[in-house]
Design a protein around this motif. Structure first.
Motif, PDB file in Angstrom:
ATOM      1  N   ASP A 110       0.886  -1.310  -0.006  1.00  0.00           N
ATOM      2  CA  ASP A 110      -0.086  -0.083  -0.092  1.00  0.00           C
ATOM      3  C   ASP A 110       0.808   1.135  -0.006  1.00  0.00           C
ATOM      4  OD1 ASP A 110      -2.217  -1.653  -0.074  1.00  0.00           O
ATOM      5  OD2 ASP A 110      -2.536  -1.360   2.284  1.00  0.00           O
ATOM      6  N   HIS A 111       1.953   1.467   0.727  1.00  0.00           N
ATOM      7  CA  HIS A 111       2.945   2.458   0.804  1.00  0.00           C
ATOM      8  C   HIS A 111       3.409   2.694  -0.623  1.00  0.00           C
ATOM      9  CE1 HIS A 111       5.934   5.174   2.476  1.00  0.00           C
ATOM     10  NE2 HIS A 111       6.967   4.375   1.650  1.00  0.00           N
ATOM     11  N   LEU A 112       3.773   1.692  -1.231  1.00  0.00           N
ATOM     12  CA  LEU A 112       4.486   1.909  -2.658  1.00  0.00           C
ATOM     13  C   LEU A 112       3.591   2.453  -3.649  1.00  0.00           C
ATOM     14  CD1 LEU A 112       6.409  -1.719  -3.077  1.00  0.00           C
ATOM     15  CD2 LEU A 112       7.226   0.506  -2.246  1.00  0.00           C
ATOM     16  N   HIS A 113       2.179   1.805  -3.647  1.00  0.00           N
ATOM     17  CA  HIS A 113       1.260   2.510  -4.486  1.00  0.00           C
ATOM     18  C   HIS A 113       0.825   4.001  -4.110  1.00  0.00           C
ATOM     19  CE1 HIS A 113       0.536  -1.104  -6.645  1.00  0.00           C
ATOM     20  NE2 HIS A 113       0.049  -1.922  -5.556  1.00  0.00           N
ATOM     21  N   ALA A 114       0.821   4.285  -2.895  1.00  0.00           N
ATOM     22  CA  ALA A 114       0.593   5.513  -2.276  1.00  0.00           C
ATOM     23  C   ALA A 114       1.582   6.615  -2.766  1.00  0.00           C
ATOM     24  CB  ALA A 114       0.375   5.569  -0.895  1.00  0.00           C
ATOM     25  N   ARG A 115       2.876   5.887  -2.776  1.00  0.00           N
ATOM     26  CA  ARG A 115       4.036   6.811  -3.316  1.00  0.00           C
ATOM     27  C   ARG A 115       4.224   6.822  -4.674  1.00  0.00           C
ATOM     28  NH1 ARG A 115       5.687  10.722  -0.635  1.00  0.00           N
ATOM     29  NH2 ARG A 115       7.763  10.390  -1.104  1.00  0.00           N
ATOM     30  N   GLY A 116       3.603   6.111  -5.424  1.00  0.00           N
ATOM     31  CA  GLY A 116       3.664   6.383  -6.650  1.00  0.00           C
ATOM     32  C   GLY A 116       4.815   5.392  -7.230  1.00  0.00           C
ATOM     33  N   ILE A 117       5.295   4.508  -6.733  1.00  0.00           N
ATOM     34  CA  ILE A 117       6.541   3.729  -6.702  1.00  0.00           C
ATOM     35  C   ILE A 117       6.437   2.429  -7.686  1.00  0.00           C
ATOM     36  CG2 ILE A 117       8.492   2.289  -5.735  1.00  0.00           C
ATOM     37  CD1 ILE A 117       7.921   4.358  -3.358  1.00  0.00           C
ATOM     38  N   GLY A 118       7.063   2.663  -8.763  1.00  0.00           N
ATOM     39  CA  GLY A 118       7.033   1.437  -9.804  1.00  0.00           C
ATOM     40  C   GLY A 118       8.317   0.597  -9.893  1.00  0.00           C
ATOM     41  N   HIS A 119       9.375   1.004  -9.267  1.00  0.00           N
ATOM     42  CA  HIS A 119      10.721   0.503  -9.504  1.00  0.00           C
ATOM     43  C   HIS A 119      11.500   0.344  -8.272  1.00  0.00           C
ATOM     44  CE1 HIS A 119      15.373   1.416 -10.511  1.00  0.00           C
ATOM     45  NE2 HIS A 119      14.970   0.227 -10.561  1.00  0.00           N
ATOM     46  N   LEU A 120      11.691  -0.995  -7.803  1.00  0.00           N
ATOM     47  CA  LEU A 120      12.234  -1.250  -6.580  1.00  0.00           C
ATOM     48  C   LEU A 120      13.762  -1.427  -6.767  1.00  0.00           C
ATOM     49  CD1 LEU A 120       9.847  -3.504  -4.848  1.00  0.00           C
ATOM     50  CD2 LEU A 120       9.706  -0.971  -5.080  1.00  0.00           C
ATOM     51  N   VAL A 121      14.624  -0.776  -6.019  1.00  0.00           N
ATOM     52  CA  VAL A 121      16.228  -0.971  -5.848  1.00  0.00           C
ATOM     53  C   VAL A 121      16.248  -1.864  -4.463  1.00  0.00           C
ATOM     54  CG1 VAL A 121      18.566  -0.044  -5.906  1.00  0.00           C
ATOM     55  CG2 VAL A 121      16.670   0.977  -7.227  1.00  0.00           C
ATOM     56  N   LEU A 122      16.752  -3.023  -4.703  1.00  0.00           N
ATOM     57  CA  LEU A 122      16.911  -4.017  -3.509  1.00  0.00           C
ATOM     58  C   LEU A 122      18.379  -4.001  -2.952  1.00  0.00           C
ATOM     59  CD1 LEU A 122      14.631  -6.911  -4.563  1.00  0.00           C
ATOM     60  CD2 LEU A 122      13.906  -4.830  -3.142  1.00  0.00           C
ATOM     61  N   ALA A 123      18.478  -3.759  -1.743  1.00  0.00           N
ATOM     62  CA  ALA A 123      19.918  -4.202  -1.053  1.00  0.00           C
ATOM     63  C   ALA A 123      19.559  -4.814   0.269  1.00  0.00           C
ATOM     64  CB  ALA A 123      20.431  -2.596  -0.854  1.00  0.00           C
ATOM     65  N   GLY A 124      20.441  -5.467   0.926  1.00  0.00           N
ATOM     66  CA  GLY A 124      20.501  -6.073   2.388  1.00  0.00           C
ATOM     67  C   GLY A 124      20.406  -7.508   2.328  1.00  0.00           C
ATOM     68  N   LEU A 125      20.017  -8.434   2.917  1.00  0.00           N
ATOM     69  CA  LEU A 125      20.074  -9.768   3.068  1.00  0.00           C
ATOM     70  C   LEU A 125      18.842 -10.630   3.242  1.00  0.00           C
ATOM     71  CD1 LEU A 125      22.724  -9.243   5.923  1.00  0.00           C
ATOM     72  CD2 LEU A 125      23.444  -9.892   3.556  1.00  0.00           C
ATOM     73  N   TYR A 126      18.994 -11.908   2.746  1.00  0.00           N
ATOM     74  CA  TYR A 126      20.134 -12.376   1.842  1.00  0.00           C
ATOM     75  C   TYR A 126      19.557 -12.376   0.292  1.00  0.00           C
ATOM     76  CZ  TYR A 126      23.135 -13.652   5.714  1.00  0.00           C
ATOM     77  OH  TYR A 126      23.850 -13.587   6.714  1.00  0.00           O
ATOM     78  N   ALA A 127      20.529 -12.443  -0.346  1.00  0.00           N
ATOM     79  CA  ALA A 127      20.006 -12.335  -1.826  1.00  0.00           C
ATOM     80  C   ALA A 127      19.168 -13.552  -2.322  1.00  0.00           C
ATOM     81  CB  ALA A 127      21.448 -12.521  -2.726  1.00  0.00           C
ATOM     82  N   LYS A 170       3.899  -8.551  -9.487  1.00  0.00           N
ATOM     83  CA  LYS A 170       3.091  -7.392  -9.233  1.00  0.00           C
ATOM     84  C   LYS A 170       3.010  -6.426 -10.339  1.00  0.00           C
ATOM     85  CE  LYS A 170       1.482  -8.583  -4.470  1.00  0.00           C
ATOM     86  NZ  LYS A 170       0.080  -8.580  -4.694  1.00  0.00           N
ATOM     87  N   GLY A 171       4.169  -6.430 -11.168  1.00  0.00           N
ATOM     88  CA  GLY A 171       4.343  -5.410 -12.173  1.00  0.00           C
ATOM     89  C   GLY A 171       5.520  -4.346 -11.844  1.00  0.00           C
ATOM     90  N   PHE A 172       6.262  -4.515 -10.715  1.00  0.00           N
ATOM     91  CA  PHE A 172       7.212  -3.641 -10.522  1.00  0.00           C
ATOM     92  C   PHE A 172       8.470  -4.137 -10.886  1.00  0.00           C
ATOM     93  CE2 PHE A 172       4.433  -3.577  -6.683  1.00  0.00           C
ATOM     94  CZ  PHE A 172       4.300  -2.236  -6.255  1.00  0.00           C
ATOM     95  N   HIS A 173       9.162  -3.030 -11.343  1.00  0.00           N
ATOM     96  CA  HIS A 173      10.537  -2.879 -12.179  1.00  0.00           C
ATOM     97  C   HIS A 173      11.476  -3.442 -10.860  1.00  0.00           C
ATOM     98  CE1 HIS A 173       9.624  -1.669 -16.298  1.00  0.00           C
ATOM     99  NE2 HIS A 173       9.131  -0.832 -15.769  1.00  0.00           N
ATOM    100  N   VAL A 174      12.630  -4.449 -11.285  1.00  0.00           N
ATOM    101  CA  VAL A 174      13.351  -4.659 -10.021  1.00  0.00           C
ATOM    102  C   VAL A 174      14.853  -4.392 -10.426  1.00  0.00           C
ATOM    103  CG1 VAL A 174      14.267  -6.695  -8.737  1.00  0.00           C
ATOM    104  CG2 VAL A 174      11.703  -6.375  -9.227  1.00  0.00           C
ATOM    105  N   THR A 175      15.742  -3.969  -9.549  1.00  0.00           N
ATOM    106  CA  THR A 175      17.152  -3.691  -9.706  1.00  0.00           C
ATOM    107  C   THR A 175      17.434  -4.131  -8.335  1.00  0.00           C
ATOM    108  OG1 THR A 175      16.864  -1.754 -11.108  1.00  0.00           O
ATOM    109  CG2 THR A 175      18.952  -2.027  -9.814  1.00  0.00           C
ATOM    110  N   VAL A 176      18.552  -5.002  -8.463  1.00  0.00           N
ATOM    111  CA  VAL A 176      19.368  -5.639  -7.189  1.00  0.00           C
ATOM    112  C   VAL A 176      20.658  -4.845  -7.352  1.00  0.00           C
ATOM    113  CG1 VAL A 176      20.277  -7.692  -6.293  1.00  0.00           C
ATOM    114  CG2 VAL A 176      17.920  -7.854  -7.336  1.00  0.00           C
TER     115      VAL A 176
END
Length: 241
Positions: free
Chosen positions: A122-139, A153-159
């Protein structure tokens, strides 16, 4: 996802029981420097996202037995696993990073996938976010679980390749799997392109027809991945934790 073009850095499970102390060191079978480098990279990426005005979202894990399902409890009993990141404990505290005022924090209660944390999507949709850049643990555990659902769910993903590492599987194999199955872009955090949403017209992430998405040359050194036979898709990796 139409109109949702903003980017968010999602920092996954940078907590003491996964990053520091005897619990983390006992579980992580690789060189400690790899784990330390992934944490340091995530800290730098957080600072860079803030500098660029990119949303930063923190995801944390708690493994309290009261939140575990029957299968989770059965697995832990069978494998002799002890619960980690108990709510209120030192192990559950953030390691190396502290959410700034106004930055969202979501909790996964005995779950791998950030989308199973209450309010995350819900937070992502409310903020208009369509691209997630992922960091952290574990891959190969929570980062992969989150990337998998994000893609579906249709989000672009960057690792960010210098901001994570694998716990159970060869790291290069995990990155290859994400590129192949989720179309993920995999690149280090100092690549300016990672902070912008990929094109929506099917253009490869590096902008050249048929190009490979991203360059792992700046990533922390890991074991070389095994070759995947032509015409065969790499199997979905198991993710015990």
């Amino acid at each position: 996802m139409t109109g949702r073009t903003r980017t968010a850095l999602v920092v996954v499970d940078l907590q003491n029981d996964f990053c520091a102390g005897p619990t983390a060191r006992a579980r992580f079978g690789g060189a400690p420097a790899r784990l330390d480098a992934a944490v340091a990279g995530s800290v730098r990426a957080t600072a860079e996202a803030r500098r660029r005005g990119v949303d930063v979202v923190f995801v944390r894990f708690t493994g309290d037995p009261r939140d575990q399902g029957a299968a989770w409890r059965h697995r832990d009993l069978a494998l002799g696993k002890r619960p980690k990141c108990l709510e209120g404990s030192w192990g559950a505290e953030f390691h190396g990073v502290t959410p700034a005022p106004g930055e969202a924090v979501f909790t996964k209660r005995a779950r791998f996938d950030a989308f199973l944390g209450e309010g995350f999507e819900d937070h992502l949709h409310a903020r208009g976010i369509g691209h997630l850049v992922l960091a952290g643990l574990y891959a190969d555990v929570c980062v992969d679980s989150t990337a998998r659902t994000a893609f579906q769910k249709g989000f672009h993903v960057t690792v960010l390749t210098d901001c994570t590492t694998a716990l159970h599987l060869p790291y290069d194999t995990v990155l290859h799997f994400m590129r192949t199955v989720y179309g993920a872009r995999t690149a280090p955090a100092d690549d300016p392109a990672v902070w912008t949403s990929p094109p929506s017209d099917g253009t490869p992430h590096d902008g050249t027809p048929g190009g490979e998405p991203g360059d792992e040359s700046a990533a922390v050194s890991h074991e070389a991945s095994a070759e995947v036979p032509a015409g065969k898709e790499e199997p979905c990796p198991p993710v015990p934790r």
